[in-house]
Design an enzyme around this catalytic site. Structure first.
Site, PDB file in Angstrom:
ATOM      1  N   ASN A  33       0.854  -1.191   0.000  1.00 22.38           N
ATOM      2  CA  ASN A  33       0.000   0.000   0.000  1.00 22.38           C
ATOM      3  C   ASN A  33       0.894   1.247   0.000  1.00 22.38           C
ATOM      4  O   ASN A  33       0.806   2.114   0.868  1.00 22.38           O
ATOM      5  CB  ASN A  33      -0.965   0.006   1.192  1.00 22.38           C
ATOM      6  N   ALA A  36       4.172   8.048  -1.371  1.00 24.34           N
ATOM      7  CA  ALA A  36       5.390   8.816  -1.688  1.00 24.34           C
ATOM      8  C   ALA A  36       6.490   8.612  -0.644  1.00 24.34           C
ATOM      9  O   ALA A  36       7.675   8.698  -0.966  1.00 24.34           O
ATOM     10  CB  ALA A  36       5.041  10.295  -1.819  1.00 24.34           C
ATOM     11  N   HIS A  38       7.286   5.781   0.886  1.00 24.91           N
ATOM     12  CA  HIS A  38       8.017   4.568   0.508  1.00 24.91           C
ATOM     13  C   HIS A  38       8.906   4.829  -0.714  1.00 24.91           C
ATOM     14  O   HIS A  38      10.043   4.388  -0.774  1.00 24.91           O
ATOM     15  CB  HIS A  38       7.042   3.435   0.156  1.00 24.91           C
ATOM     16  N   GLY A 150      11.940   4.386   7.110  1.00 28.01           N
ATOM     17  CA  GLY A 150      11.421   5.750   7.258  1.00 28.01           C
ATOM     18  C   GLY A 150      11.532   6.247   8.687  1.00 28.01           C
ATOM     19  O   GLY A 150      11.354   5.495   9.642  1.00 28.01           O
ATOM     20  N   LYS A 151      11.790   7.555   8.810  1.00 24.81           N
ATOM     21  CA  LYS A 151      11.895   8.150  10.147  1.00 24.81           C
ATOM     22  C   LYS A 151      10.523   8.387  10.790  1.00 24.81           C
ATOM     23  O   LYS A 151      10.460   8.774  11.943  1.00 24.81           O
ATOM     24  CB  LYS A 151      12.649   9.476  10.067  1.00 24.81           C
ATOM     25  N   LYS A 152       9.445   8.219  10.029  1.00 25.21           N
ATOM     26  CA  LYS A 152       8.129   8.347  10.684  1.00 25.21           C
ATOM     27  C   LYS A 152       8.026   7.314  11.799  1.00 25.21           C
ATOM     28  O   LYS A 152       7.516   7.585  12.878  1.00 25.21           O
ATOM     29  CB  LYS A 152       6.978   8.162   9.697  1.00 25.21           C
ATOM     30  N   VAL A 179       7.773  12.051   4.837  1.00 24.29           N
ATOM     31  CA  VAL A 179       7.102  12.754   3.726  1.00 24.29           C
ATOM     32  C   VAL A 179       5.688  13.100   4.198  1.00 24.29           C
ATOM     33  O   VAL A 179       4.999  12.256   4.789  1.00 24.29           O
ATOM     34  CB  VAL A 179       7.063  11.873   2.452  1.00 24.29           C
TER      35      VAL A 179
END
Ligand code: PAF
Length: 280
Positions: A33, A36, A38, A150-152, A179
Protein backbone atom coordinates in the site's frame (compact mmCIF):
# COMPACT_ATOMS: atom_id res chain seq x y z
CA UNK A 1 11.39 -3.01 -16.10
CA UNK A 2 10.88 -4.11 -12.51
CA UNK A 3 11.16 -7.87 -11.95
CA UNK A 4 8.76 -9.51 -9.49
CA UNK A 5 10.26 -12.51 -7.66
CA UNK A 6 8.28 -14.91 -5.47
CA UNK A 7 10.80 -17.75 -4.95
CA UNK A 8 13.77 -17.43 -2.61
CA UNK A 9 16.12 -19.35 -4.94
CA UNK A 10 15.37 -16.91 -7.76
CA UNK A 11 15.94 -13.92 -5.46
CA UNK A 12 19.28 -15.35 -4.30
CA UNK A 13 20.37 -16.02 -7.90
CA UNK A 14 19.53 -12.44 -8.94
CA UNK A 15 21.29 -10.81 -5.94
CA UNK A 16 24.34 -13.13 -6.20
CA UNK A 17 24.63 -12.25 -9.89
CA UNK A 18 24.72 -8.54 -9.03
CA UNK A 19 27.29 -9.13 -6.30
CA UNK A 20 29.53 -11.08 -8.70
CA UNK A 21 29.47 -7.99 -10.92
CA UNK A 22 30.61 -5.93 -7.92
CA UNK A 23 27.28 -4.07 -7.60
CA UNK A 24 26.03 -2.75 -4.25
CA UNK A 25 22.54 -3.88 -3.28
CA UNK A 26 20.02 -1.63 -1.54
CA UNK A 27 16.85 -2.82 0.20
CA UNK A 28 13.56 -1.21 1.22
CA UNK A 29 11.25 -3.51 3.22
CA UNK A 30 7.56 -2.55 3.16
CA UNK A 31 4.11 -3.90 3.92
CA UNK A 32 2.73 -2.57 0.64
CA UNK A 33 0.00 0.00 0.00
CA UNK A 34 2.86 2.22 -0.99
CA UNK A 35 2.90 6.01 -1.04
CA UNK A 36 5.39 8.82 -1.69
CA UNK A 37 7.12 8.09 1.64
CA UNK A 38 8.02 4.57 0.51
CA UNK A 39 9.08 5.74 -2.93
CA UNK A 40 11.40 8.33 -1.35
CA UNK A 41 13.08 5.42 0.51
CA UNK A 42 13.64 3.59 -2.78
CA UNK A 43 15.20 6.74 -4.22
CA UNK A 44 17.34 7.15 -1.09
CA UNK A 45 18.53 3.53 -1.31
CA UNK A 46 19.38 4.14 -4.97
CA UNK A 47 21.80 6.88 -3.95
CA UNK A 48 23.79 4.33 -1.92
CA UNK A 49 23.41 1.25 -4.11
CA UNK A 50 23.55 0.16 -7.74
CA UNK A 51 20.47 -2.06 -7.53
CA UNK A 52 17.43 -1.83 -5.25
CA UNK A 53 15.19 -4.62 -3.98
CA UNK A 54 11.91 -3.78 -2.23
CA UNK A 55 9.79 -6.34 -0.42
CA UNK A 56 6.04 -6.30 0.14
CA UNK A 57 4.95 -8.56 2.99
CA UNK A 58 2.14 -7.85 5.45
CA UNK A 59 3.83 -9.42 8.44
CA UNK A 60 1.38 -11.18 10.78
CA UNK A 61 3.81 -11.35 13.71
CA UNK A 62 3.96 -7.59 14.21
CA UNK A 63 0.20 -7.08 14.56
CA UNK A 64 -1.53 -7.47 17.93
CA UNK A 65 -4.66 -9.66 18.23
CA UNK A 66 -7.00 -6.64 17.98
CA UNK A 67 -5.05 -4.78 15.33
CA UNK A 68 -5.67 -4.31 11.61
CA UNK A 69 -3.75 -7.27 10.05
CA UNK A 70 -6.71 -8.61 8.05
CA UNK A 71 -7.94 -5.20 6.86
CA UNK A 72 -4.46 -3.78 6.19
CA UNK A 73 -4.81 -2.35 2.65
CA UNK A 74 -3.35 -4.57 -0.11
CA UNK A 75 -2.75 -2.84 -3.47
CA UNK A 76 -0.30 -5.04 -5.43
CA UNK A 77 -0.75 -3.55 -8.93
CA UNK A 78 -0.36 0.08 -7.83
CA UNK A 79 2.63 -0.90 -5.65
CA UNK A 80 4.42 -2.57 -8.57
CA UNK A 81 3.87 0.41 -10.88
CA UNK A 82 4.97 2.87 -8.21
CA UNK A 83 8.10 0.92 -7.31
CA UNK A 84 9.09 0.73 -10.94
CA UNK A 85 8.64 4.51 -11.27
CA UNK A 86 10.82 5.06 -8.20
CA UNK A 87 13.67 3.02 -9.70
CA UNK A 88 13.27 -0.30 -7.89
CA UNK A 89 14.83 -3.26 -9.75
CA UNK A 90 13.27 -6.22 -7.95
CA UNK A 91 10.00 -6.59 -6.05
CA UNK A 92 10.39 -9.46 -3.56
CA UNK A 93 7.05 -11.02 -2.62
CA UNK A 94 7.57 -13.77 -0.03
CA UNK A 95 4.66 -15.92 1.07
CA UNK A 96 3.75 -16.44 4.75
CA UNK A 97 4.83 -20.09 4.34
CA UNK A 98 8.27 -19.18 3.01
CA UNK A 99 8.76 -16.50 5.66
CA UNK A 100 7.69 -18.74 8.55
CA UNK A 101 8.41 -22.33 7.35
CA UNK A 102 7.62 -23.81 10.79
CA UNK A 103 4.51 -21.67 11.17
CA UNK A 104 4.10 -18.40 13.04
CA UNK A 105 3.81 -20.11 16.45
CA UNK A 106 7.14 -21.94 16.09
CA UNK A 107 9.01 -19.07 14.43
CA UNK A 108 12.38 -18.18 15.98
CA UNK A 109 11.89 -14.66 17.34
CA UNK A 110 14.20 -11.73 17.79
CA UNK A 111 13.86 -9.46 20.80
CA UNK A 112 15.90 -6.28 21.13
CA UNK A 113 15.71 -5.38 24.82
CA UNK A 114 15.45 -1.84 26.17
CA UNK A 115 14.51 0.35 23.24
CA UNK A 116 11.76 -2.12 22.18
CA UNK A 117 9.98 -1.94 25.52
CA UNK A 118 8.96 1.72 25.73
CA UNK A 119 6.39 3.91 23.91
CA UNK A 120 5.19 1.85 20.90
CA UNK A 121 6.53 -1.29 22.57
CA UNK A 122 4.55 -0.57 25.74
CA UNK A 123 1.34 0.17 23.83
CA UNK A 124 1.76 -2.63 21.27
CA UNK A 125 3.32 -5.53 23.22
CA UNK A 126 5.34 -7.83 20.97
CA UNK A 127 5.18 -5.42 18.02
CA UNK A 128 8.93 -4.86 17.74
CA UNK A 129 9.67 -8.56 18.25
CA UNK A 130 7.53 -9.15 15.16
CA UNK A 131 9.29 -6.37 13.24
CA UNK A 132 12.78 -7.64 14.18
CA UNK A 133 11.76 -11.22 13.49
CA UNK A 134 10.66 -10.41 9.95
CA UNK A 135 13.40 -7.88 9.18
CA UNK A 136 16.05 -10.43 10.22
CA UNK A 137 14.56 -12.93 7.78
CA UNK A 138 14.31 -10.32 5.04
CA UNK A 139 17.95 -9.30 5.59
CA UNK A 140 19.02 -12.96 5.35
CA UNK A 141 16.93 -13.46 2.21
CA UNK A 142 17.99 -10.30 0.36
CA UNK A 143 21.52 -9.90 1.82
CA UNK A 144 21.65 -6.17 1.07
CA UNK A 145 24.62 -3.87 1.60
CA UNK A 146 22.34 -1.02 2.64
CA UNK A 147 18.71 -0.82 3.81
CA UNK A 148 16.39 2.20 4.18
CA UNK A 149 13.69 2.72 6.82
CA UNK A 150 11.42 5.75 7.26
CA UNK A 151 11.89 8.15 10.15
CA UNK A 152 8.13 8.35 10.68
CA UNK A 153 8.60 5.08 12.56
CA UNK A 154 11.32 6.71 14.64
CA UNK A 155 11.40 4.00 17.29
CA UNK A 156 11.40 1.22 14.70
CA UNK A 157 14.51 2.78 13.14
CA UNK A 158 16.20 2.93 16.58
CA UNK A 159 15.30 -0.72 17.26
CA UNK A 160 16.59 -1.83 13.85
CA UNK A 161 19.85 0.08 14.29
CA UNK A 162 20.40 -1.55 17.68
CA UNK A 163 19.60 -5.01 16.25
CA UNK A 164 21.96 -4.54 13.30
CA UNK A 165 24.81 -3.50 15.60
CA UNK A 166 24.08 -6.18 18.19
CA UNK A 167 23.75 -9.04 15.69
CA UNK A 168 26.59 -7.71 13.50
CA UNK A 169 24.59 -7.57 10.28
CA UNK A 170 26.98 -6.19 7.62
CA UNK A 171 24.31 -3.72 6.49
CA UNK A 172 24.36 0.08 6.49
CA UNK A 173 21.04 1.45 7.79
CA UNK A 174 19.65 4.68 6.30
CA UNK A 175 16.85 6.78 7.80
CA UNK A 176 14.59 8.46 5.23
CA UNK A 177 12.93 11.82 6.00
CA UNK A 178 9.21 11.88 6.78
CA UNK A 179 7.10 12.75 3.73
CA UNK A 180 4.03 14.84 4.55
CA UNK A 181 0.71 15.82 3.00
CA UNK A 182 0.26 19.56 2.29
CA UNK A 183 -1.37 20.13 5.71
CA UNK A 184 1.53 18.44 7.52
CA UNK A 185 -0.01 15.00 8.13
CA UNK A 186 2.75 12.38 7.85
CA UNK A 187 2.05 9.99 4.99
CA UNK A 188 0.93 6.58 6.19
CA UNK A 189 -1.01 3.66 4.75
CA UNK A 190 -3.32 3.98 7.76
CA UNK A 191 -4.38 7.55 6.83
CA UNK A 192 -6.94 6.09 4.47
CA UNK A 193 -8.85 4.66 7.45
CA UNK A 194 -9.69 8.27 8.44
CA UNK A 195 -13.24 9.42 7.68
CA UNK A 196 -13.85 12.65 5.74
CA UNK A 197 -14.60 14.40 9.06
CA UNK A 198 -11.50 13.03 10.77
CA UNK A 199 -9.00 13.71 7.98
CA UNK A 200 -8.65 17.53 8.51
CA UNK A 201 -8.35 17.01 12.28
CA UNK A 202 -5.42 14.63 11.81
CA UNK A 203 -3.15 17.58 10.92
CA UNK A 204 -3.36 18.59 14.59
CA UNK A 205 -0.67 16.01 15.37
CA UNK A 206 1.97 17.87 13.38
CA UNK A 207 0.85 21.22 14.84
CA UNK A 208 1.16 19.78 18.34
CA UNK A 209 4.68 18.48 17.60
CA UNK A 210 5.71 21.97 16.44
CA UNK A 211 4.18 23.50 19.57
CA UNK A 212 6.08 20.97 21.73
CA UNK A 213 9.35 21.89 20.03
CA UNK A 214 8.73 25.63 20.49
CA UNK A 215 7.67 25.27 24.13
CA UNK A 216 10.72 23.11 24.92
CA UNK A 217 13.00 25.59 23.14
CA UNK A 218 11.57 28.43 25.24
CA UNK A 219 12.70 26.57 28.35
CA UNK A 220 9.39 25.16 29.62
CA UNK A 221 9.84 22.01 31.73
CA UNK A 222 9.53 18.83 29.69
CA UNK A 223 6.72 17.27 31.70
CA UNK A 224 4.65 20.47 31.43
CA UNK A 225 5.16 20.49 27.64
CA UNK A 226 4.13 16.82 27.40
CA UNK A 227 1.00 17.34 29.54
CA UNK A 228 -0.01 20.39 27.51
CA UNK A 229 0.43 18.42 24.25
CA UNK A 230 -1.76 15.56 25.53
CA UNK A 231 -4.43 18.06 26.63
CA UNK A 232 -4.38 19.82 23.27
CA UNK A 233 -4.81 16.54 21.38
CA UNK A 234 -7.57 15.34 23.72
CA UNK A 235 -9.48 18.62 23.20
CA UNK A 236 -9.15 18.10 19.42
CA UNK A 237 -10.79 14.66 19.81
CA UNK A 238 -7.81 12.28 20.01
CA UNK A 239 -7.35 9.41 22.44
CA UNK A 240 -3.67 9.93 23.28
CA UNK A 241 -1.29 7.01 23.86
CA UNK A 242 1.69 9.30 24.41
CA UNK A 243 2.99 12.77 23.62
CA UNK A 244 6.55 12.91 24.90
CA UNK A 245 10.00 14.38 24.43
CA UNK A 246 12.89 11.93 24.41
CA UNK A 247 16.54 11.66 23.54
CA UNK A 248 17.22 10.00 20.14
CA UNK A 249 17.78 6.70 22.01
CA UNK A 250 14.29 7.21 23.53
CA UNK A 251 15.56 7.66 27.09
CA UNK A 252 14.16 10.60 29.09
CA UNK A 253 16.16 13.83 28.84
CA UNK A 254 16.79 15.96 31.92
CA UNK A 255 15.26 19.45 32.02
CA UNK A 256 17.55 21.98 30.38
CA UNK A 257 19.50 19.31 28.51
CA UNK A 258 20.69 20.84 25.25
CA UNK A 259 21.44 17.74 23.15
CA UNK A 260 19.25 16.71 20.20
CA UNK A 261 15.75 15.61 21.12
CA UNK A 262 12.69 14.20 19.49
CA UNK A 263 9.01 14.84 20.23
CA UNK A 264 6.89 11.74 19.61
CA UNK A 265 3.13 11.35 19.47
CA UNK A 266 0.87 8.32 19.14
CA UNK A 267 -2.86 9.00 19.25
CA UNK A 268 -6.09 7.54 17.99
CA UNK A 269 -8.64 9.47 16.01
CA UNK A 270 -11.76 7.31 15.97
CA UNK A 271 -10.48 3.85 15.08
CA UNK A 272 -7.29 5.07 13.39
CA UNK A 273 -4.04 5.08 15.34
CA UNK A 274 -1.54 7.65 14.05
CA UNK A 275 2.11 8.21 14.97
CA UNK A 276 4.46 11.05 14.12
CA UNK A 277 7.57 12.71 15.48
CA UNK A 278 9.76 15.79 15.15
CA UNK A 279 13.50 15.97 15.81
CA UNK A 280 14.87 19.22 17.18
O1 PAF B 1 7.76 -0.28 8.50
C1 PAF B 1 7.17 -1.26 7.99
O2 PAF B 1 6.46 -1.13 6.99
C2 PAF B 1 7.33 -2.63 8.62
O3 PAF B 1 7.41 -2.54 10.00
C3 PAF B 1 8.52 -3.43 8.06
C4 PAF B 1 9.84 -2.74 8.37
C5 PAF B 1 8.37 -3.58 6.55
C6 PAF B 1 8.56 -4.82 8.67
O4 PAF B 1 7.40 -5.54 8.38
Amino acid sequence: MIETITELDALRARVNGWKREGLRVGFVPTMGNLHAGHYSLVMLARQYADRVVSSVFVNPTQFGPNEDFTRYPRTPEADTTGLEGAGCDVLWLPTVESMYPFGVELAARINVPGVSGVLEGAHRPGHFDGVCTVVTRLFNQVQPDVAAFGKKDFQQLAVIRQMVTDLAFPIEILGGSIVRESDGLAMSSRNQYLSADERPLAAEIRKTLLAMRDAAASGRPRQEVEAEASRRLAVAGFAVDYAVIRRPDLSEPADGEKSGKVALIAAKLGKTRLIDNLEF
